[in-house]
Write a protein that holds these residues in place. Structure first.
Motif, PDB file in Angstrom:
ATOM      1  N   THR A   1     -48.149  18.905 -55.020  1.00 13.13           N
ATOM      2  CA  THR A   1     -48.200  20.313 -54.373  1.00 13.13           C
ATOM      3  C   THR A   1     -49.270  20.569 -53.475  1.00 13.13           C
ATOM      4  OG1 THR A   1     -46.922  21.087 -56.140  1.00 13.13           O
ATOM      5  CG2 THR A   1     -47.692  22.779 -54.881  1.00 13.13           C
ATOM      6  N   ALA A   2     -49.154  20.925 -52.308  1.00 12.52           N
ATOM      7  CA  ALA A   2     -50.094  21.243 -51.464  1.00 12.52           C
ATOM      8  C   ALA A   2     -50.372  22.946 -51.271  1.00 12.52           C
ATOM      9  CB  ALA A   2     -50.021  20.654 -50.134  1.00 12.52           C
TER      10      ALA A   2
ATOM     11  N   THR B   1     -55.387  18.988 -37.642  1.00 13.46           N
ATOM     12  CA  THR B   1     -54.498  19.589 -38.717  1.00 13.46           C
ATOM     13  C   THR B   1     -53.130  19.265 -38.470  1.00 13.46           C
ATOM     14  OG1 THR B   1     -56.146  21.625 -38.540  1.00 13.46           O
ATOM     15  CG2 THR B   1     -54.020  22.134 -39.471  1.00 13.46           C
ATOM     16  N   ALA B   2     -52.592  19.296 -37.370  1.00 11.20           N
ATOM     17  CA  ALA B   2     -51.205  18.892 -37.420  1.00 11.20           C
ATOM     18  C   ALA B   2     -50.939  17.297 -37.898  1.00 11.20           C
ATOM     19  CB  ALA B   2     -50.594  19.000 -36.154  1.00 11.20           C
ATOM     20  N   ALA B   3     -51.651  16.522 -37.494  1.00 10.66           N
ATOM     21  CA  ALA B   3     -51.574  14.942 -38.109  1.00 10.66           C
ATOM     22  C   ALA B   3     -51.812  14.826 -39.345  1.00 10.66           C
ATOM     23  CB  ALA B   3     -52.736  14.239 -37.226  1.00 10.66           C
TER      24      ALA B   3
ATOM     25  N   ALA C   1     -48.794  23.168 -42.372  1.00 11.23           N
ATOM     26  CA  ALA C   1     -50.183  23.694 -42.203  1.00 11.23           C
ATOM     27  C   ALA C   1     -50.085  25.337 -42.113  1.00 11.23           C
ATOM     28  CB  ALA C   1     -50.552  23.299 -40.707  1.00 11.23           C
ATOM     29  N   GLU C   2     -48.853  25.832 -42.249  1.00 14.23           N
ATOM     30  CA  GLU C   2     -48.717  27.394 -42.242  1.00 14.23           C
ATOM     31  C   GLU C   2     -49.677  27.998 -43.454  1.00 14.23           C
ATOM     32  OE1 GLU C   2     -47.099  29.019 -39.909  1.00 14.23           O
ATOM     33  OE2 GLU C   2     -47.158  27.249 -38.715  1.00 14.23           O
TER      34      GLU C   2
ATOM     35  N   GLY D   1     -56.734  24.045 -41.627  1.00 11.66           N
ATOM     36  CA  GLY D   1     -56.995  22.546 -41.712  1.00 11.66           C
ATOM     37  C   GLY D   1     -57.527  22.188 -42.838  1.00 11.66           C
ATOM     38  N   GLN D   2     -57.366  23.199 -43.934  1.00  5.20           N
ATOM     39  CA  GLN D   2     -57.852  22.779 -45.206  1.00  5.20           C
ATOM     40  C   GLN D   2     -56.741  23.013 -46.493  1.00  5.20           C
ATOM     41  OE1 GLN D   2     -61.749  24.286 -46.625  1.00  5.20           O
ATOM     42  NE2 GLN D   2     -62.394  24.213 -44.668  1.00  5.20           N
TER      43      GLN D   2
END
Lengths: 95, 194
Positions: free
Chosen positions: B69-70, B46-48, B57-58, B76-77
């Motif tokens: 935009t994420a 996830t961090a990678a 990842a928060e 992890g998604q």
């Protein structure tokens, strides 16, 4: 109406969740007896008071949440991820 | 050469671009043609993946990048949005960026994005949305998956006016559009497309 603290999303409304049953039962081994599988599939404690159960956050992050809930008062004591071991409160509350 | 009409979930409504001068209480805009891709990190990656994409990842916080935009969906998604690349190039770009740390699934044609703004936005959303959308709780960039009118919605707060993007499954777009236009009608509503 419950407000359930999802470990990922935070506190969310019950309408985002689906109840998925008793979190205290575990699947017997493959070669276990028919009796063991019968108990796994059908027999539940149905406690009056604290109960550890599964809630699926289907309207949110789609993760499974373990919830310690009082079946009598609907109070939610604690929530956690499936791997968490969640203790019941020491004193059983009576109305 | 034959001419193709690009069909998007709400294109049959025949909406046209808004003039931006409406005095309606609610403005609803279909946002067709966005490039959308879902990213999944492999176990322990996830961090990678977040680092490779330059995103957070928060939970519940959108990361606005130069090109995309994420919005985090679950551990992890993420769902990633870009204005171009719905032909699959956005997906390929992301695959290249994250390498073997995860997977990318093209979703451009499986979602409809609706932008809602205007003075009465919160009045409309509060009819069905169970989230606390007050600016003290939901700051700009807040995002969440929830249900409204029985439809799963990925929402993202764009600005403090406030403006929200509501992303729904393509198959539920008509049903959701029907609800949100009806819910907005009492405040006066302008319908348009980007």
């Amino acid at each position: 109406m419950h407000r359930i603290d999802c470990p990922w999303c935070g506190v969310r409304d019950e309408s985002e969740f689906q109840y998925q049953g008793d979190a205290t039962v575990s699947r017997p081994k493959f070669k276990a007896s028919e009796e063991a599988f019968f108990r796994y599939a059908y027999v539940r404690e149905n406690p009056r008071g604290w109960h550890t159960e599964w809630w699926h956050h289907v309207g949110g992050c789609r993760q499974w949440v373990k919830v310690v809930r009082n079946t009598l008062t609907h109070e939610i004591h604690v929530t956690g991820t499936p791997a968490d071991k969640l203790a019941h409160p020491r004193k059983v509350k009576s109305p | 050469m034959a001419e193709f009409n690009i069909v998007t979930p709400l294109s049959h409504l025949g909406l046209v671009a808004g003039k931006g001068t409406s005095s309606a209480g609610v403005l609803l805009a279909d946002r067709p043609g966005l490039a959308i891709a879902q990213v999944f990190a492999k176990k322990g990656k996830t961090a990678a993946v977040a680092k490779k994409l330059g995103i957070s990842a928060e939970p519940c916080v959108a990361t606005s990048h130069e090109n995309y935009t994420a919005l985090p969906l679950s551990p992890g998604q993420w769902m990633l949005f870009a204005t171009t690349g719905a032909d699959g190039s956005f997906q390929r770009l992301l695959e290249k960026q994250i390498g073997k740390n995860g997977y990318v699934s093209e979703q451009s044609h499986s979602r409809a994005a609706i932008r809602i703004s205007g003075a009465k936005v919160l009045d409309v959303l509060s009819k069905e949305c169970r989230l606390d959308l007050h600016s003290s709780v939901a700051d700009v960039g807040f995002c969440a998956q929830t249900t409204m009118s029985g439809v799963g919605v990925l929402m993202h707060k764009i600005d403090d006016s406030p403006t929200f993007d509501l992303v729904v499954f393509a198959g539920f777009a008509d049903s959701f559009w029907h609800w949100i236009t009806q819910a907005s009608a009492e405040y006066g509503v302008e319908l348009s497309r980007d």
